[in-house]
Write a protein that holds these residues in place. Structure first.
Motif, PDB file in Angstrom:
ATOM      1  N   GLY A  48       3.817  -1.713  -3.395  1.00 41.64           N
ATOM      2  CA  GLY A  48       3.497  -2.987  -4.046  1.00 41.64           C
ATOM      3  C   GLY A  48       2.018  -3.155  -4.312  1.00 41.64           C
ATOM      4  N   ILE A  49       1.193  -2.802  -3.343  1.00 45.29           N
ATOM      5  CA  ILE A  49      -0.261  -2.920  -3.518  1.00 45.29           C
ATOM      6  C   ILE A  49      -0.751  -1.923  -4.568  1.00 45.29           C
ATOM      7  CG2 ILE A  49      -2.486  -2.578  -2.370  1.00 45.29           C
ATOM      8  CD1 ILE A  49      -1.234  -3.696   0.177  1.00 45.29           C
ATOM      9  N   THR A  50      -0.220  -0.710  -4.542  1.00 45.89           N
ATOM     10  CA  THR A  50      -0.611   0.293  -5.536  1.00 45.89           C
ATOM     11  C   THR A  50      -0.234  -0.170  -6.940  1.00 45.89           C
ATOM     12  OG1 THR A  50      -0.306   2.055  -3.896  1.00 45.89           O
ATOM     13  CG2 THR A  50      -0.365   2.717  -6.221  1.00 45.89           C
ATOM     14  N   TYR A  51       0.974  -0.703  -7.095  1.00 45.25           N
ATOM     15  CA  TYR A  51       1.427  -1.227  -8.390  1.00 45.25           C
ATOM     16  C   TYR A  51       0.520  -2.375  -8.838  1.00 45.25           C
ATOM     17  CZ  TYR A  51       4.457  -3.839 -11.642  1.00 45.25           C
ATOM     18  OH  TYR A  51       4.964  -4.528 -12.712  1.00 45.25           O
ATOM     19  N   MET A  52       0.209  -3.267  -7.923  1.00 40.87           N
ATOM     20  CA  MET A  52      -0.607  -4.436  -8.257  1.00 40.87           C
ATOM     21  C   MET A  52      -2.017  -4.019  -8.676  1.00 40.87           C
ATOM     22  SD  MET A  52      -0.797  -7.925  -5.984  1.00 40.87           S
ATOM     23  CE  MET A  52      -1.513  -7.126  -4.546  1.00 40.87           C
ATOM     24  N   TYR A  53      -2.507  -2.919  -8.139  1.00 41.92           N
ATOM     25  CA  TYR A  53      -3.843  -2.423  -8.467  1.00 41.92           C
ATOM     26  C   TYR A  53      -3.872  -1.684  -9.798  1.00 41.92           C
ATOM     27  CZ  TYR A  53      -8.518  -0.595  -7.374  1.00 41.92           C
ATOM     28  OH  TYR A  53      -9.869  -0.317  -7.375  1.00 41.92           O
ATOM     29  N   GLY A  54      -2.669  -1.402 -10.326  1.00 42.16           N
ATOM     30  CA  GLY A  54      -2.589  -0.705 -11.601  1.00 42.16           C
ATOM     31  C   GLY A  54      -2.130   0.735 -11.501  1.00 42.16           C
ATOM     32  N   GLY A  55      -1.658   1.120 -10.305  1.00 43.97           N
ATOM     33  CA  GLY A  55      -1.196   2.489 -10.119  1.00 43.97           C
ATOM     34  C   GLY A  55       0.043   2.795 -10.939  1.00 43.97           C
ATOM     35  N   ASP A  56       0.175   4.051 -11.358  1.00 48.66           N
ATOM     36  CA  ASP A  56       1.330   4.462 -12.141  1.00 48.66           C
ATOM     37  C   ASP A  56       2.423   5.016 -11.226  1.00 48.66           C
ATOM     38  OD1 ASP A  56       0.465   6.999 -11.401  1.00 48.66           O
ATOM     39  OD2 ASP A  56      -0.378   7.478 -13.365  1.00 48.66           O
ATOM     40  N   TYR A  57       3.474   5.555 -11.833  1.00 50.79           N
ATOM     41  CA  TYR A  57       4.614   6.057 -11.057  1.00 50.79           C
ATOM     42  C   TYR A  57       4.190   7.116 -10.039  1.00 50.79           C
ATOM     43  CZ  TYR A  57       8.717   8.896  -9.987  1.00 50.79           C
ATOM     44  OH  TYR A  57       9.688   9.622  -9.325  1.00 50.79           O
ATOM     45  N   SER A  58       3.367   8.042 -10.450  1.00 52.70           N
ATOM     46  CA  SER A  58       2.972   9.125  -9.545  1.00 52.70           C
ATOM     47  C   SER A  58       2.156   8.585  -8.377  1.00 52.70           C
ATOM     48  CB  SER A  58       2.184  10.200 -10.297  1.00 52.70           C
ATOM     49  OG  SER A  58       0.958   9.682 -10.779  1.00 52.70           O
TER      50      SER A  58
END
Length: 428
Positions: free
Chosen positions: A323-333
Motif C-alpha cells: 500500500g505504501i509503495t503504491y501510494m508513493y507511485g511504485g509500479d507492479y514490479s
C-alpha cells in the motif's frame, strides 16, 4: 478490469472489512452462546463449550471487551449468554450492562461454564451447549467466526447448513492476484469504497489513539512513540502497535477487521494512514492505497488459512508494504518487490495466541514492511532461490502459504500444547 472481476474484488473487500469488538475468537464464543441462549429462551444454568485448538489458543489469554477486565473463553461464553445481542454479530457484547457483568461474574464464580478441545480438523470451530432445567440448545459455528452451521433445541434440529449456494468466499479469494489488486485499486469507483474504507479509517484511528493515550497491555505503542522519536516510520509502527495494545487490553472500541482479525485490520491500515498524512496524500489516493493494502493481506491469508501457527501480522505487513509503495507511485514490479522483501525477512513469526505481545509482533512486521518499501523503490529485491523466494510474487506468496498451512501444522499443535500445559518439558 471486466465487470465480473470488479464485482468480485469489491465483494471481497466488503465482506472482509467489517466492524468487530475485541479479540475475534472470544467474541465468536460470545456470539455462539448468545445465539444458544436466544434459542433456549432464557439464561442458561450450565454452559459447555467445545472448540478447535486455534480458538482456544487465541481466546485463552485475551481480555473480553465490556467485561470489566475478565479474560478467556469461560468469561466470553457466560457474558455472551447473559447480555449478548446476536443481531450485532462481532459486536455482540456492545450493549452489555453493569448488571450483566455482575450477573456473569456471579455465574462464573458458581462454575456454570466449562470448555474442552473439540475433535475436529477445522481451524475455526465452536460448539456452544446450554441448558436450563430439562431444556437445552446447541449452536455450532464453523469456517468463519459468525458462520452458524447448526442449531438444535431439545435435541431437535432447527437449522443445518447442508450447502452453500453461490460462490464461496474461498472461491472469491482464489481469484485475487497482485496485478489484479493494483488494477482494481486504479479503477474502483470512489462511491463504491467510500463507506467501507472510510469506516476503517475512522474506527481504527480511534482505537489507535486510545492505545496511545491509556496504559493498555504492554504499552508497546506508547513505548515506541517515546523511544524511537517522531520519524514517520516510528509513528507508523507505534500507531499500529497502539491499536493492538488497546484491543488486546480489553478496550470496548470496535475495529474494522481484515481476514477475520482486528489486529490484522489495525496493522493493514494505520501505517498507510500515517504515511499518507506525512506525504499530504489526497484522500482518493489514500483510499486506493488502502484497497491495495487490505486486498494484499487477504490474498496472502487465502493460502495460509484462517487460523494457524503463522502470525497474521506478517500478511498485513505485506499489505502495508504494498500500500505504501503504491501510494508513493511504485509500479507492479516495485509493489511485488515490497511483498517479497517483507516475506523474505519476517515470514517465520509464529502465532501463539491473542495477547499483549501481539502489538510487538505488529511493530516488528510493520518495520520490516517499511524496510521492504525503501528497498523496492530502489529496485532492490531478494532473488529467486533466496530461501523461500520463488520466481515471482505470486509463487512466493503461494510458497509462504504452503509453509503456513502445511509446514507449520505440527508447530501449531505444539504451540497449543505448550500454552495449555499439555507437553513434556523433559528435553534438557
Amino acid at each position: 478490469m471486466d465487470a465480473v472481476q470488479y464485482a468480485n474484488y469489491l465483494d471481497i473487500l466488503k465482506k472482509e472489512l467489517i466492524p468487530a469488538m475485541g479479540c475475534t475468537e472470544p467474541i465468536a464464543v460470545a456470539y455462539a452462546t448468545a445465539k444458544a441462549a436466544q434459542v433456549l429462551g432464557e439464561c442458561p444454568e450450565s454452559i459447555h463449550i467445545r472448540c478447535s485448538g486455534n480458538i482456544i489458543k487465541n481466546a485463552k489469554g485475551a481480555a473480553v471487551p465490556n467485561s470489566g477486565g475478565m479474560k478467556g473463553i469461560n468469561a466470553a461464553a457466560v457474558l455472551g449468554a447473559v447480555g449478548g445481542d446476536v443481531s450485532k454479530e462481532l459486536e455482540v457484547l456492545e450493549s452489555v450492562t453493569a448488571n450483566d457483568r455482575e450477573k456473569a461474574a456471579a455465574l462464573l464464580a458458581d462454575g456454570i461454564c466449562t470448555f474442552a478441545l473439540a475433535d475436529t480438523t477445522e481451524k475455526i470451530y465452536i460448539e456452544a451447549h446450554v441448558e436450563k432445567g430439562i431444556h437445552s440448545a446447541v449452536v455450532v459455528i464453523s469456517e468463519t467466526h459468525t458462520n452458524i452451521v447448526r442449531v438444535l433445541k431439545d435435541g431437535q434440529v432447527l437449522y443445518d447448513q447442508l450447502k452453500n449456494d453461490g460462490k464461496s468466499t474461498e472461491e472469491e479469494r482464489r481469484e485475487l492476484s497482485v496485478r489484479g489488486i493494483l488494477e482494481f485499486a486504479d479503477c474502483v469507483r470512489m462511491e463504491d469504497i467510500r463507506d467501507v474504507i472510510g469506516r476503517q479509517i475512522r474506527l481504527n484511528t480511534a482505537i489507535s489513539q486510545e492505545g496511545l493515550e491509556h496504559p493498555y497491555g504492554a504499552q508497546i505503542g506508547k513505548t515506541l512513540e517515546n523511544a524511537w522519536g517522531g520519524t514517520v516510520a516510528a509513528r507508523a509502527c507505534a500507531r499500529a502497535a497502539a491499536g493492538s495494545d488497546a484491543r488486546m487490553g480489553g478496550c470496548s472500541l470496535p475495529v474494522v477487521i481484515n481476514s477475520g482479525s482486528g489486529n490484522q485490520g489495525i496493522t493493514v491500515s494505520m501505517p498507510v494512514l500515517v504515511y499518507a498524512q506525512e506525504w499530504d496524500v489526497p484522500e482518493e489516493k489514500l483510499y486506493r492505497a488502502l484497497v491495495v493494502s487490505n486486498l494484499t493481506a487477504v490474498h496472502q491469508k487465502y493460502y495460509i488459512g484462517g487460523l494457524s501457527a503463522y502470525c497474521g501480522a506478517v500478511c498485513s505487513a505485506c499489505g502495508v508494504g504494498a500500500g505504501i509503495t503504491y501510494m508513493y507511485g511504485g509500479d507492479y514490479s516495485q509493489v511485488s518487490a515490497a511483498i517479497i522483501n517483507t516475506l523474505g525477512n519476517v515470514g517465520g513469526i509464529i502465532c501463539d495466541g491473542a495477547k499483549p505481545s501481539c502489538a510487538a509482533k505488529i511493530a516488528s512486521s510493520v518495520n520490516a514492511a517499511i524496510m521492504a518499501f525503501h528497498l523496492s523503490m530502489e529496485n532492490k529485491s531478494f532473488l529467486p532461490g533466496d530461501g523461500i523466494v520463488e520466481e515471482d510474487v505470486e509463487q512466493t506468496i503461494k510458497a509462504m502459504g504452503y509453509i503456513g498451512r502445511v509446514g507449520m501444522r505440527q508447530t501449531d499443535q505444539e504451540i497449543l500444547n505448550v500454552m495449555t500445559g499439555w507437553w513434556d518439558a523433559g528435553c534438557s
